[in-house]
Design a protein around this motif. Structure first.
Motif, PDB file in Angstrom:
ATOM      1  N   LYS A   1       0.868  -1.179   0.000  1.00 55.15           N
ATOM      2  CA  LYS A   1       0.000   0.000   0.000  1.00 55.15           C
ATOM      3  C   LYS A   1       0.909   1.236   0.000  1.00 55.15           C
ATOM      4  N   TRP A   2       1.223   1.714  -1.173  1.00 57.91           N
ATOM      5  CA  TRP A   2       2.216   2.774  -1.315  1.00 57.91           C
ATOM      6  C   TRP A   2       1.811   4.014  -0.513  1.00 57.91           C
ATOM      7  N   GLY A   3       2.743   4.478   0.307  1.00 52.22           N
ATOM      8  CA  GLY A   3       2.510   5.667   1.112  1.00 52.22           C
ATOM      9  C   GLY A   3       1.799   5.406   2.422  1.00 52.22           C
ATOM     10  N   GLN A   4       1.299   4.196   2.636  1.00 50.89           N
ATOM     11  CA  GLN A   4       0.571   3.873   3.864  1.00 50.89           C
ATOM     12  C   GLN A   4       1.545   3.495   4.973  1.00 50.89           C
ATOM     13  N   LYS A   5       1.462   4.172   6.084  1.00 51.93           N
ATOM     14  CA  LYS A   5       2.367   3.906   7.210  1.00 51.93           C
ATOM     15  C   LYS A   5       1.752   2.994   8.264  1.00 51.93           C
ATOM     16  N   THR A   6       0.435   2.874   8.270  1.00 53.95           N
ATOM     17  CA  THR A   6      -0.204   1.965   9.224  1.00 53.95           C
ATOM     18  C   THR A   6      -0.232   0.556   8.636  1.00 53.95           C
ATOM     19  N   ALA A   7      -0.109  -0.444   9.501  1.00 56.04           N
ATOM     20  CA  ALA A   7      -0.019  -1.831   9.048  1.00 56.04           C
ATOM     21  C   ALA A   7      -1.396  -2.410   8.769  1.00 56.04           C
ATOM     22  N   GLU A   8      -1.478  -3.218   7.746  1.00 53.93           N
ATOM     23  CA  GLU A   8      -2.694  -3.972   7.472  1.00 53.93           C
ATOM     24  C   GLU A   8      -2.874  -5.037   8.565  1.00 53.93           C
ATOM     25  N   PRO A   9      -4.083  -5.224   9.086  1.00 51.67           N
ATOM     26  CA  PRO A   9      -4.302  -6.175  10.187  1.00 51.67           C
ATOM     27  C   PRO A   9      -3.810  -7.581   9.884  1.00 51.67           C
ATOM     28  N   TRP A  10      -3.986  -8.060   8.662  1.00 48.26           N
ATOM     29  CA  TRP A  10      -3.589  -9.435   8.363  1.00 48.26           C
ATOM     30  C   TRP A  10      -2.078  -9.621   8.479  1.00 48.26           C
ATOM     31  N   ALA A  11      -1.304  -8.590   8.108  1.00 49.03           N
ATOM     32  CA  ALA A  11       0.159  -8.687   8.219  1.00 49.03           C
ATOM     33  C   ALA A  11       0.566  -8.760   9.690  1.00 49.03           C
ATOM     34  N   VAL A  12      -0.093  -7.973  10.531  1.00 52.48           N
ATOM     35  CA  VAL A  12       0.179  -7.996  11.967  1.00 52.48           C
ATOM     36  C   VAL A  12      -0.191  -9.353  12.552  1.00 52.48           C
ATOM     37  N   GLU A  13      -1.314  -9.907  12.130  1.00 53.92           N
ATOM     38  CA  GLU A  13      -1.757 -11.205  12.650  1.00 53.92           C
ATOM     39  C   GLU A  13      -0.755 -12.311  12.307  1.00 53.92           C
ATOM     40  N   PHE A  14      -0.202 -12.265  11.113  1.00 56.74           N
ATOM     41  CA  PHE A  14       0.780 -13.272  10.731  1.00 56.74           C
ATOM     42  C   PHE A  14       2.012 -13.178  11.616  1.00 56.74           C
ATOM     43  N   ASP A  15       2.537 -11.972  11.798  1.00 56.08           N
ATOM     44  CA  ASP A  15       3.716 -11.795  12.662  1.00 56.08           C
ATOM     45  C   ASP A  15       3.400 -12.152  14.108  1.00 56.08           C
ATOM     46  N   ASP A  16       2.190 -11.806  14.574  1.00 57.20           N
ATOM     47  CA  ASP A  16       1.799 -12.168  15.943  1.00 57.20           C
ATOM     48  C   ASP A  16       1.856 -13.681  16.135  1.00 57.20           C
ATOM     49  N   TRP A  17       1.374 -14.409  15.144  1.00 54.63           N
ATOM     50  CA  TRP A  17       1.387 -15.873  15.233  1.00 54.63           C
ATOM     51  C   TRP A  17       2.821 -16.386  15.320  1.00 54.63           C
ATOM     52  N   LEU A  18       3.696 -15.852  14.486  1.00 52.08           N
ATOM     53  CA  LEU A  18       5.103 -16.257  14.532  1.00 52.08           C
ATOM     54  C   LEU A  18       5.705 -15.986  15.908  1.00 52.08           C
ATOM     55  N   LEU A  19       5.449 -14.808  16.433  1.00 51.20           N
ATOM     56  CA  LEU A  19       6.032 -14.425  17.720  1.00 51.20           C
ATOM     57  C   LEU A  19       5.524 -15.320  18.849  1.00 51.20           C
ATOM     58  N   GLU A  20       4.246 -15.649  18.823  1.00 53.32           N
ATOM     59  CA  GLU A  20       3.698 -16.541  19.851  1.00 53.32           C
ATOM     60  C   GLU A  20       4.346 -17.918  19.787  1.00 53.32           C
ATOM     61  N   ARG A  21       4.510 -18.449  18.589  1.00 54.84           N
ATOM     62  CA  ARG A  21       5.126 -19.777  18.451  1.00 54.84           C
ATOM     63  C   ARG A  21       6.601 -19.734  18.846  1.00 54.84           C
ATOM     64  N   MET A  22       7.312 -18.667  18.482  1.00 56.69           N
ATOM     65  CA  MET A  22       8.718 -18.557  18.865  1.00 56.69           C
ATOM     66  C   MET A  22       8.858 -18.430  20.373  1.00 56.69           C
ATOM     67  N   ASN A  23       7.989 -17.659  20.981  1.00 53.76           N
ATOM     68  CA  ASN A  23       8.047 -17.488  22.427  1.00 53.76           C
ATOM     69  C   ASN A  23       7.786 -18.795  23.162  1.00 53.76           C
ATOM     70  N   GLU A  24       6.932 -19.641  22.569  1.00 55.92           N
ATOM     71  CA  GLU A  24       6.613 -20.944  23.167  1.00 55.92           C
ATOM     72  C   GLU A  24       7.650 -22.011  22.828  1.00 55.92           C
ATOM     73  N   GLY A  25       8.556 -21.693  21.928  1.00 56.94           N
ATOM     74  CA  GLY A  25       9.512 -22.702  21.480  1.00 56.94           C
ATOM     75  C   GLY A  25       8.873 -23.790  20.645  1.00 56.94           C
ATOM     76  N   ASP A  26       7.778 -23.461  19.983  1.00 57.60           N
ATOM     77  CA  ASP A  26       6.997 -24.437  19.227  1.00 57.60           C
ATOM     78  C   ASP A  26       7.519 -24.509  17.794  1.00 57.60           C
TER      79      ASP A  26
END
Length: 255
Positions: A171-196
């Motif tokens: 999204k050219w020029g958009q500085k706020t994150a799209e919710p789906w991109a945040v959700e994907f990273d959130d999932w990664l972070l949760e799994r990494m934090n759990e060592g899963d």
């Protein structure tokens, strides 16, 4: 001892722009003083894990187009290290991973844009290593795992890529994150934090929006390599998190 890092290289413009992210890279480098750097870059794909093996000064590769002339004037004249390259190859082969050497390839923008902001003097030897995006995540992790302990010798292992990297949905020029991109990273972070790691290895089936976030794996697999090379006794840490153009993730991890 230095950590292993996953760093987002995002747009090549980070080499010349002054942003919160480029300031982070400079500050991060101030806390890590390695004697050598081993960097796996998303922009060098080979079927066999290939290691830059030279003591000469690298050429700076401009593997992009359509950017300001100023960007093409940047040079990053780091030297290689045949000694460190030999250590990398030895460790990989000891783990059953086939390797090859390359004595002529320069540093692509997955390497030099980050290093230019982190260590502008170019006075730290760099060994660049290719990736194979078609290997399964468990095999990517094994590549990193073969280099586990390099940090104890003050050799910094960097996986250079991006977690959410889909140029078709920017999204050219958009500085706020799209919710789906945040959700994907959130999932990664949760799994990494759990060592899963089992779930992480199966991210394509389990993570929300995985196909949209990772339409092709070349920018994603350096995360598994960096993770595998890190200290298993230490919890993964978020080093930086931000987004540009709505969907381009600048998530960085310390392992």
């Amino acid at each position: 001892m230095v950590p292993s890092l996953f760093l987002a290289h995002g747009s090549p413009m980070l080499a010349i722009e002054q942003t919160e992210y480029t300031r982070f890279l400079s500050e991060l480098a101030g806390t890590i003083k390695p004697k050598a750097i081993v960097l796996f870059t998303a922009h060098w794909e080979q079927d066999v894990t290939t290691v830059s093996s030279s003591d000469g000064i690298y050429d700076t590769i401009y593997d992009f187009g359509g950017f300001p002339d100023e960007l093409y004037r940047v040079r990053y004249p780091a030297r290689g290290s045949s000694i460190v390259a030999g250590l990398v190859k030895e460790r990989l082969e000891r783990s059953g991973i086939q390797t090859a050497s390359d004595s002529s390839r320069g540093l692509d923008h997955g390497a030099w844009t980050l290093l230019y902001r982190m260590y502008p003097e170019a006075d730290i030897p760099v060994v660049q290593v290719s990736v194979n995006p078609y290997l399964p995540p468990a095999d990517q992790y094994k590549i990193g795992e073969a280099l586990r302990g390099f940090g104890e010798d003050d050799i910094l292992v960097i996986g250079s890529g991006v977690t959410v990297h889909n140029l078709r949905v920017l999204k050219w020029g958009q500085k706020t994150a799209e919710p789906w991109a945040v959700e994907f990273d959130d999932w990664l972070l949760e799994r990494m934090n759990e060592g899963d790691t089992a779930s992480l290895f199966d991210y394509a089936a389990l993570a929300p929006h995985a196909r949209q976030a990772v339409p092709r794996a070349e920018h994603f697999v350096p995360l598994f390599i960096a993770m595998g090379s890190g200290d298993p006794g230490r919890k993964p840490e978020i080093a930086y998190r931000g987004y540009d153009m709505g969907t381009l993730s600048y998530l960085c991890m310390r392992f």
